[in-house]
Design an enzyme around this catalytic site. Structure first.
Site, short mmCIF file in Angstrom:
data_model
loop_
_atom_site.label_atom_id
_atom_site.label_comp_id
_atom_site.label_asym_id
_atom_site.label_seq_id
_atom_site.Cartn_x
_atom_site.Cartn_y
_atom_site.Cartn_z
N ASP A 372 0.55 -1.35 0.33
CA ASP A 372 0.06 0.03 -0.36
C ASP A 372 0.56 1.53 -0.29
OD1 ASP A 372 -2.00 1.98 0.20
OD2 ASP A 372 -2.66 0.61 2.09
N ASP A 483 -6.54 -6.58 -1.67
CA ASP A 483 -6.28 -6.32 -0.39
C ASP A 483 -8.53 -6.14 -0.15
OD1 ASP A 483 -6.46 -5.95 2.05
OD2 ASP A 483 -5.01 -5.09 2.08
N SER A 532 -7.55 -9.67 3.56
CA SER A 532 -8.88 -8.98 3.60
C SER A 532 -8.25 -8.93 4.52
CB SER A 532 -9.89 -9.32 3.21
OG SER A 532 -11.20 -8.56 3.83
N ASP A 539 -11.08 -17.94 2.21
CA ASP A 539 -12.27 -19.02 2.22
C ASP A 539 -12.33 -19.75 0.16
OD1 ASP A 539 -13.60 -17.56 0.01
OD2 ASP A 539 -13.88 -16.28 1.02
N GLU A 619 22.12 -12.09 11.49
CA GLU A 619 20.52 -12.25 10.71
C GLU A 619 20.69 -12.41 9.05
OE1 GLU A 619 17.31 -10.64 13.68
OE2 GLU A 619 18.19 -9.41 12.98
C1 DGJ Z 1 -3.91 -5.05 5.12
C2 DGJ Z 1 -2.84 -6.29 4.02
O1 DGJ Z 1 -3.44 -7.19 5.60
C3 DGJ Z 1 -1.20 -5.67 5.36
O2 DGJ Z 1 -0.52 -6.89 4.72
C4 DGJ Z 1 -1.39 -4.69 3.92
O3 DGJ Z 1 -1.76 -5.23 2.34
C5 DGJ Z 1 -2.15 -3.91 4.20
N1 DGJ Z 1 -3.79 -3.87 4.18
C6 DGJ Z 1 -2.37 -2.49 3.58
O4 DGJ Z 1 -2.86 -1.26 3.74
#
Ligand code: DGJ
Length: 732
Positions: A372, A483, A532, A539, A619
């Protein structure tokens, strides 16, 4: 032939390799459900049905004075609302006269070779090369006694997969509109048995926690009215005998291939019979069917195991991995990825991302995912959603420049979208406020400062798709993360008339599927990962379009143990997006060794989600070897059989799970120390899936297969919380 008809054509027996399912048209034309369970003799199992005078349960008109014939007590294949069966029903129809009472009678049937398909909906398929064995389709047609519509019950019988699928088509053959108020995809009536119901509940950052409760008188249900399948409940349930364990006993799975509102219910009735149903949640659903038209309810997949919950899961794992997921990434090794989100969130520009990718490539990471924040006005989550054009000002360069520099490192490049989302502070909203789902005259409820687009509308979808394609076509992009960061509310579509607003939520889901299908066919090589807010839409419906789904926004390895454990009951390891993130963990502050974080993330589609610059030299060396190790285990983890050896909620010391190759020649045992007991008892692990009469090497020591499986492998005393072991077991 997996479908066996008796001579009178009134008994339908469906057989898979190990299970059997039976229905019977009875003397009044009612389709009874007579059997589901272990494959046995083909016999008329209706001998178990008891007929007795059932007070206050009524008798259908056709039964005349036969007071011992009551729909309220009979095991039915597809019970309809309103004609004397007072239990939870599978079908409720509003007739043109406004009444709801419906009685269904057997009309016809048809048998087809191969597995049916559903228009616009996900469905399990068999590969063309015959490697998945045989599939047959049975379609039984029922008709309502007022002769307005048909109910076509679809059964897909996949012998070798040990799976029976169901779907329903309602066809209006009258002259008037009818309205569906409820149409469940599957219903199973069990005549007897004391069952436990297993469901998977949770919340954002804590998805799919197992719950096992006795089925008692009344109705127990799970479901979602959030427009998506949800973090809160998963559209998968198990009914088991009370004594069923991971390895022994009867259990039945019911899984819905659907990503929207759903209902799963178990009702224990007055005669101690149990009915389970699953389908679209009726709360926010009505559907007009015009004369001549049909409505398809989504597919449900049914499985039975006589060898406990583990075997049931492995039936679903195989079918969903090989016969639900599609595209090249079903069989091709998925790249080890680095996702930018927890490393830098919104705080990046092009150079910073490329620098992250440079560091990651040195460690062996194969795919860099820009999450994002790269588009529109998007420095925080308050604005920009919907504006799918590259923010070159923020990036300080073009998207092509980022992609080219990443590809020059020998890596693939991936990108994040939230196609359904829209911020009010966006160009798109300013231009098309009516494209957002909201009710005219009512202020909408926001969530994460955003609304959702009306994906039930083709014009809206087409616009978003064209914007996304413009980005995808502008440079080389091999991965897309889809997403969605809120639940639906204020469900209303400006494109539907008042009397059809009940269609909007389901049309929304169909719209999401439609767009995913288009992306799938336009970019067949692209790996699409579903998401999401983590696992809010994890699902079987989504798996048809996205072969992996980000399992949870909780990246804490110890929290992930129970999330991935719960997810594994219904879904294969190859579908669970799982990453190593930084330490202390962002969500919990917990400190977990990187070895353990990797052990947990490897039990999924493996990746990292941190800024590699923040890692120490040590690491980084560890990560390098982890990636090599993961690659060497890839086949075993992604395609091997998965065994839950302990439950993280009750594990005494080590929590363990295991992968075994299908030929039993190799296994991987992973254990994480959850509790430390100074001067504690010894701990053994009985391995699974090996060959009794072969010899195996574990840490250079030879053990007979039967010993490893029957007596077990001793585990060392755990000395530090959250330490972990990975043991590779190979046939000598
Ligand atoms: C929710 C997702 O599960 C995260 O991994 C990430 O992509 C954020 N949204 C970004 O807004």
């Amino acid at each position: 032939m997996a479908i066996i008809l008796d001579k009178t054509k009134s008994l339908f027996t469906l057989q898979t390799d190990h299970s059997m399912y039976q229905m019977k048209k009875d003397r009044y034309g009612v389709l009874l459900h007579t059997y589901f369970g272990k494959r046995g003799s083909v016999f008329d199992y209706s001998y178990l049905v008891t007929y007795a005078d059932r007070g206050f349960s009524g008798n259908p008109y056709d039964a005349g004075n036969e007071r011992s014939y009551s729909l309220d007590a009979l095991p039915q294949e597809y019970p309809a609302y309103g004609s004397g069966d007072y239990r939870t029903s599978a079908l409720k129809v509003r007739y043109p006269d406004g009444s709801f009472s419906c009685e269904l009678k057997f009309k016809d049937f048809e048998i087809q070779e191969g597995k049916y398909n559903l228009p616009g909906l996900p469905a399990i398929y068999l590969s063309d090369d015959g490697t998945d064995g045989r599939a047959d389709t049975l379609i039984i047609t029922l008709e309502d006694t007022r002769r307005l519509f048909y109910v076509h019950l679809y059964y897909g019988v996949m012998e070798n997969l040990d799976l029976i699928t169901r779907a329903v088509r309602i066809e209006n053959h009258s002259e008037a509109d009818i309205y569906l108020e409820n149409v469940q995809s599957a219903c199973i009536d069990f005549l007897h048995g004391s069952f436990d119901l297993h469901t998977f509940y949770g919340r954002h950052v804590k998805e799919r926690t197992c719950q096992r409760t006795p089925v008692s008188h009344g109705i127990q249900s799970i479901g979602s009215t959030r427009g998506t399948s949800s973090h809160q409940y998963n559209p998968f349930l198990i009914l088991s005998d009370r004594t069923t364990t991971e390895e022994t006993g009867n259990c039945f799975g019911l899984s819905l291939l659907y990503s929207g509102d759903f209902l799963g219910a178990a009702e224990h009735d007055q005669y101690n019979q149990t009915r389970v149903l699953m389908g679209i949640h009726p709360d926010n659903f009505t559907w007009r069917i015009k004369p001549g038209d049909s409505f398809f309810a989504p597919e449900a997949a049914l499985a039975w195991s006589g060898n406990g919950l583990g075997q049931l899961s492995r039936i679903y794992h195989r079918a969903y991995r090989d016969n639900l997921c599609r595209g090249i990434w079903k069989t091709k090794r998925r790249p080890v990825l680095l996702n930018s989100w927890e490393g830098v969130y919104f705080d990046f520009n092009g150079d910073k991302l490329v620098e992250m990718a440079q560091e990651a490539s040195k460690l062996g990471v194969e795919l860099f995912v820009m999450d994002d924040g790269w588009f529109g006005k998007r420095d925080l989550d308050v604005s920009g959603l919907g504006d799918w054009f590259v923010n070159e000002e923020k990036l300080g360069c073009t998207l092509a420049s980022i992609s080219e520099r990443i590809h020059a490192l020998g890596m693939k490049f991936g990108i994040w979208f939230e196609p359904e989302g829209i911020n009010e502070d966006s160009e798109l909203y300013r231009n098309h406020p009516d494209w957002a789902m909201q009710i005219p005259g009512k202020a909408p409820s926001r969530s994460r400062y955003q609304l959702l687009l009306d994906f039930s509308r083709e014009d809206v979808r087409e616009y978003i798709l064209s914007q996304i394609c413009q980005v995808l076509d502008s440079t080389e992009i091999e991965y897309l993360k889809w997403d969605l960061n809120r639940s639906l509310s204020d469900i209303y579509s400006a494109a539907l008339p008042a009397e059809r607003q009940g269609e909007a939520a389901h049309r929304y889901v169909l719209g999401v599927y439609d767009m995913l299908e288009k992306l799938h066919s336009r970019y067949p090589g692209m790996l699409i990962e579903g998401c999401s807010g983590g696992g809010g839409r994890f699902d079987a419906g989504m798996l048809y379009y996205t072969p992996q789904i980000w399992c949870s926004d909780d990246t804490d390895a110890i929290e992930r143990l129970s999330i991935q454990y719960g997810t594994s009951f219904g879904y294969p390891i190859s579908t669970m997006g799982s990453h190593v993130s930084k330490c202390p963990n962002e969500q919990t502050g917990r400190i977990t060794p990187i070895h353990t974080r990797a052990a947990v993330a490897m039990s999924g589609t493996f990746g990292y989600e941190l800024d590699p610059h923040e890692m120490t030299r040590e690491e980084k060396e560890t990560v390098k070897s982890q990636i090599e190790e993961f690659k060497s285990y890839y086949e075993l983890i992604q395609y091997g059989d998965y065994y839950r050896l302990t439950n993280p909620a009750t594990a005494e010391s080590w929590h363990s799970w295991q992968f075994a190759s299908s030929d039993g020649s190799e296994a991987l045992l992973i254990s994480v120390a959850l509790k430390i007991h100074p001067n504690g008892p010894g701990c053994w692990c009985r391995l699974k899936g090996l060959k009794e009469d072969s010899t195996y090497l574990v840490n250079g020591e030879a053990y007979p297969g039967d010993v490893l499986m029957n007596t077990g492998l001793p585990l060392p005393a755990a000395t530090a919380e959250y330490e972990s072991i990975r043991l590779h077991i190979t046939e000598k």
